[in-house]
Design a protein around this motif. Structure first.
Motif, PDB file in Angstrom:
ATOM      1  N   ASN A  31      19.107   3.596 -33.798  1.00 49.23           N
ATOM      2  CA  ASN A  31      17.961   2.997 -33.125  1.00 49.23           C
ATOM      3  C   ASN A  31      18.210   2.878 -31.624  1.00 49.23           C
ATOM      4  O   ASN A  31      19.317   2.526 -31.181  1.00 49.23           O
ATOM      5  N   ILE A  32      17.170   3.157 -30.855  1.00 48.40           N
ATOM      6  CA  ILE A  32      17.196   2.945 -29.408  1.00 48.40           C
ATOM      7  C   ILE A  32      16.241   1.807 -29.109  1.00 48.40           C
ATOM      8  O   ILE A  32      15.032   1.921 -29.324  1.00 48.40           O
ATOM      9  N   ASP A  33      16.795   0.682 -28.662  1.00 46.58           N
ATOM     10  CA  ASP A  33      15.965  -0.464 -28.321  1.00 46.58           C
ATOM     11  C   ASP A  33      15.097  -0.141 -27.099  1.00 46.58           C
ATOM     12  O   ASP A  33      15.297   0.869 -26.423  1.00 46.58           O
ATOM     13  N   ASP A  34      14.156  -1.029 -26.827  1.00 44.86           N
ATOM     14  CA  ASP A  34      13.207  -0.826 -25.735  1.00 44.86           C
ATOM     15  C   ASP A  34      13.928  -0.469 -24.435  1.00 44.86           C
ATOM     16  O   ASP A  34      14.748  -1.238 -23.933  1.00 44.86           O
ATOM     17  N   ILE A  35      13.624   0.719 -23.887  1.00 46.79           N
ATOM     18  CA  ILE A  35      14.292   1.179 -22.664  1.00 46.79           C
ATOM     19  C   ILE A  35      13.451   0.918 -21.420  1.00 46.79           C
ATOM     20  O   ILE A  35      13.943   1.058 -20.296  1.00 46.79           O
ATOM     21  N   ALA A  36      12.174   0.582 -21.597  1.00 45.03           N
ATOM     22  CA  ALA A  36      11.268   0.453 -20.461  1.00 45.03           C
ATOM     23  C   ALA A  36      11.394  -0.924 -19.836  1.00 45.03           C
ATOM     24  O   ALA A  36      11.067  -1.930 -20.462  1.00 45.03           O
ATOM     25  N   GLU A  37      11.867  -0.965 -18.608  1.00 44.55           N
ATOM     26  CA  GLU A  37      11.930  -2.230 -17.892  1.00 44.55           C
ATOM     27  C   GLU A  37      10.554  -2.560 -17.326  1.00 44.55           C
ATOM     28  O   GLU A  37       9.874  -1.697 -16.762  1.00 44.55           O
ATOM     29  N   SER A  38      10.113  -3.803 -17.488  1.00 44.15           N
ATOM     30  CA  SER A  38       8.845  -4.204 -16.897  1.00 44.15           C
ATOM     31  C   SER A  38       8.957  -4.108 -15.369  1.00 44.15           C
ATOM     32  O   SER A  38      10.034  -4.265 -14.796  1.00 44.15           O
ATOM     33  N   TYR A  39       7.840  -3.811 -14.748  1.00 41.22           N
ATOM     34  CA  TYR A  39       7.858  -3.737 -13.288  1.00 41.22           C
ATOM     35  C   TYR A  39       6.530  -4.207 -12.733  1.00 41.22           C
ATOM     36  O   TYR A  39       5.516  -4.277 -13.435  1.00 41.22           O
ATOM     37  N   ASP A  40       6.527  -4.541 -11.462  1.00 45.55           N
ATOM     38  CA  ASP A  40       5.293  -4.939 -10.793  1.00 45.55           C
ATOM     39  C   ASP A  40       5.287  -4.365  -9.386  1.00 45.55           C
ATOM     40  O   ASP A  40       6.315  -3.942  -8.861  1.00 45.55           O
ATOM     41  N   PHE A  41       4.115  -4.326  -8.799  1.00 46.99           N
ATOM     42  CA  PHE A  41       4.004  -3.844  -7.423  1.00 46.99           C
ATOM     43  C   PHE A  41       2.715  -4.373  -6.803  1.00 46.99           C
ATOM     44  O   PHE A  41       1.785  -4.785  -7.495  1.00 46.99           O
ATOM     45  N   PHE A  42       2.686  -4.354  -5.472  1.00 48.95           N
ATOM     46  CA  PHE A  42       1.524  -4.797  -4.705  1.00 48.95           C
ATOM     47  C   PHE A  42       0.845  -3.595  -4.049  1.00 48.95           C
ATOM     48  O   PHE A  42       1.484  -2.578  -3.769  1.00 48.95           O
ATOM     49  N   ARG A  43      -0.425  -3.756  -3.795  1.00 47.98           N
ATOM     50  CA  ARG A  43      -1.177  -2.815  -2.977  1.00 47.98           C
ATOM     51  C   ARG A  43      -1.986  -3.613  -1.958  1.00 47.98           C
ATOM     52  O   ARG A  43      -2.525  -4.672  -2.279  1.00 47.98           O
ATOM     53  N   TYR A  44      -2.061  -3.097  -0.749  1.00 50.29           N
ATOM     54  CA  TYR A  44      -2.825  -3.745   0.303  1.00 50.29           C
ATOM     55  C   TYR A  44      -3.756  -2.707   0.936  1.00 50.29           C
ATOM     56  O   TYR A  44      -3.417  -1.528   1.016  1.00 50.29           O
ATOM     57  N   GLY A  45      -4.899  -3.161   1.390  1.00 48.59           N
ATOM     58  CA  GLY A  45      -5.808  -2.261   2.085  1.00 48.59           C
ATOM     59  C   GLY A  45      -6.682  -3.022   3.050  1.00 48.59           C
ATOM     60  O   GLY A  45      -7.127  -4.145   2.762  1.00 48.59           O
ATOM     61  N   VAL A  46      -6.936  -2.420   4.222  1.00 46.90           N
ATOM     62  CA  VAL A  46      -7.846  -3.007   5.193  1.00 46.90           C
ATOM     63  C   VAL A  46      -8.627  -1.874   5.845  1.00 46.90           C
ATOM     64  O   VAL A  46      -8.089  -0.791   6.093  1.00 46.90           O
ATOM     65  N   LYS A  47      -9.901  -2.122   6.070  1.00 43.35           N
ATOM     66  CA  LYS A  47     -10.781  -1.089   6.629  1.00 43.35           C
ATOM     67  C   LYS A  47     -11.808  -1.738   7.532  1.00 43.35           C
ATOM     68  O   LYS A  47     -12.291  -2.858   7.244  1.00 43.35           O
ATOM     69  N   ALA A  48     -12.172  -1.071   8.633  1.00 43.64           N
ATOM     70  CA  ALA A  48     -13.164  -1.607   9.556  1.00 43.64           C
ATOM     71  C   ALA A  48     -13.975  -0.466  10.144  1.00 43.64           C
ATOM     72  O   ALA A  48     -13.468   0.646  10.327  1.00 43.64           O
ATOM     73  N   ASP A  49     -15.236  -0.744  10.435  1.00 43.51           N
ATOM     74  CA  ASP A  49     -16.103   0.221  11.113  1.00 43.51           C
ATOM     75  C   ASP A  49     -16.010   0.010  12.615  1.00 43.51           C
ATOM     76  O   ASP A  49     -16.221  -1.107  13.113  1.00 43.51           O
ATOM     77  N   ILE A  50     -15.702   1.082  13.341  1.00 46.66           N
ATOM     78  CA  ILE A  50     -15.713   1.011  14.804  1.00 46.66           C
ATOM     79  C   ILE A  50     -17.154   0.986  15.294  1.00 46.66           C
ATOM     80  O   ILE A  50     -17.522   0.239  16.208  1.00 46.66           O
ATOM     81  N   ASN A  51     -17.976   1.848  14.709  1.00 43.79           N
ATOM     82  CA  ASN A  51     -19.421   1.880  14.948  1.00 43.79           C
ATOM     83  C   ASN A  51     -20.069   2.492  13.713  1.00 43.79           C
ATOM     84  O   ASN A  51     -19.422   2.563  12.666  1.00 43.79           O
ATOM     85  N   ASP A  52     -21.317   2.944  13.805  1.00 45.75           N
ATOM     86  CA  ASP A  52     -21.973   3.476  12.608  1.00 45.75           C
ATOM     87  C   ASP A  52     -21.482   4.864  12.232  1.00 45.75           C
ATOM     88  O   ASP A  52     -21.907   5.423  11.217  1.00 45.75           O
ATOM     89  N   THR A  53     -20.563   5.429  13.032  1.00 44.34           N
ATOM     90  CA  THR A  53     -20.020   6.764  12.741  1.00 44.34           C
ATOM     91  C   THR A  53     -18.555   6.711  12.329  1.00 44.34           C
ATOM     92  O   THR A  53     -18.158   7.318  11.324  1.00 44.34           O
TER      93      THR A  53
END
Length: 414
Positions: free
Chosen positions: A65-87
């Motif tokens: 038997n091979i016991d659970d090999i997958a280590e739990s993991y976590d991660f973050f994501r960040y995002g920021v966006k802005a319009d300079i003008n209508d283009t």
């Protein structure tokens, strides 16, 4: 005249999808490299947290038997966006696109419990298990320009900075002469680029985006320990510190959404990654396998030697969903997904052949500008046979599953 769904009335539903989507895919794929934060209207910012726990068990070739090999993991994501003008618009995204975390334990062929007769005293048994950890970080800067009389079309692109590091330990008789092999791949930062185009029709909440990310070539140092390399059969030093080239793969993402009625939104995501082009090839490991290929004991090893990690097939990933606005502030969503995996048999350091998934999410607008989202997803992993770099099958993993949880805080001002 057709029904006007008005994107603003559906906006509360949009971000409910991406909280726990596109996680734990084929190869080393993790975040799915989502860019939908940049496609939001007005000024937008988000912080997302994802946690994944998988149960990956199996048997080695001896039936242990091979016991659970997958280590739990976590991660973050960040995002920021802005319009300079209508283009013109600008944005910055952070994610952790690729990674791996596996750890073998117990009494099986992937743990060094008993003396390996191949080594003739080169290394003693130490009870240590096979282990791999790969982490990456990525920062993407994007500038976009809207085109057309109604600004329905947008083209965007920009540079990507990516950092990668890895540690791999091969232990146990499953790896034959490579039992005891260890490598530490030092952190390296290098650069690539992103480019894409999008089309939107706000009156029916339609938005489609096609995004390409380039491969990124990393040149860094790998410190290797390979005990059997010093044997008379191979005749090399057991230690080496030298250059290694790792190229993280290119990818293509397609994101689509459209209103079905004034309170219901449908979405689709498709992702392609050519994992068959990816390999991790430390120089000592590869050179030792080239020498072994010239010996009778190396039957089946190609003259060019072996990669430490590689994949046979490309990854395709599809996710379909529906979101329903229940009140002016609350929306719920559901999605189903499929991941093709990257081949079977597959590396014993990640023995999963894709998955099917089902998920639920919700988004609540706390104020006109601030919202919180939460979601979860259940994963049914495909059965896979684990192989070592020589393509010898050494394990079998069946009936495994996992789950993903995510949360997001977002701000939007139009």
């Amino acid at each position: 005249m057709g029904t006007n769904f008005n994107l603003k009335t559906l906006a509360v539903a949009v971000a409910a999808f991406s909280v726990a989507s596109m996680s734990n895919a084929a190869g080393l794929d993790r975040s799915g490299q989502d860019i939908t934060a940049f496609l939001q209207d007005g000024t937008y910012a988000e912080v997302s947290y994802t946690y994944l726990d998988a149960d990956v068990t199996g048997k080695d070739i001896s039936g242990n038997n091979i016991d659970d090999i997958a280590e739990s993991y976590d991660f973050f994501r960040y995002g920021v966006k802005a319009d300079i003008n209508d283009t013109f618009s600008v944005g910055v995204l952070y994610d952790e696109p690729f990674g791996a975390a596996a750890d073998y334990s117990g009494k099986n062929d992937f743990v060094s419990h008993e003396p390996n007769p191949i080594f003739e005293g080169l290394i003693p048994p130490n009870g240590e298990g096979t282990n791999v950890e790969v982490r990456t970080e990525s920062i993407t800067a994007i500038i976009g320009a809207k085109l057309g009389e109604n600004k329905n079309f947008q083209v965007y692109g920009g540079p990507v900075a990516q950092r990668v590091q890895a540690d791999v330990k091969l232990r146990g008789t499953a790896y034959s002469v490579a039992d005891g092999y260890t490598t530490h791949i030092s952190a390296d930062q290098d650069y690539g680029w992103i480019a894409g185009m999008a089309y939107s029709k706000p009156e029916i909440a339609l938005q489609a985006a096609l995004t390409y990310r380039s491969e990124i070539e990393h040149n860094t140092n790998a410190a290797e320990l390979y005990p059997f390399a010093q044997s008379p059969l191979i005749g090399l030093s057991a230690n080496r510190s030298g250059n290694i080239e790792i190229t993280t793969p290119e990818s293509v993402n397609f994101d689509f959404q459209t209103g079905i009625n004034p309170t219901t939104l449908a979405t689709a995501k498709v992702r392609w990654v050519p994992w068959s082009d990816f390999a991790i090839t430390p120089s000592l490991y590869n050179e030792a396998s080239q020498v072994l290929a010239t010996r009778p004991q190396g039957a089946g090893i190609p003259p060019e030697g072996l990669d430490l990690v590689s994949y046979d097939k490309d990854q395709w990933q599809v996710e379909l969903g529906l979101a329903k606005r229940l009140t002016p502030a609350l929306a719920v969503s559901g999605n189903i997904g499929w991941d093709s995996g990257a081949g079977n048999p597959v590396t014993s350091l990640g023995p999963i052949e894709g998955y099917y998934s089902a998920g639920l999410g919700a988004k609540y607008n706390v104020t006109e500008n601030w919202a919180i989202s939460a979601g979860g997803k259940y994963l049914w992993f495909g059965d896979a046979k684990g192989q070592i770099p020589s393509k010898t099958v050494v394990s079998d993993f069946q009936d495994n599953d996992g789950y993903v949880l995510g949360a997001k805080i977002s701000y939007q001002s139009k």
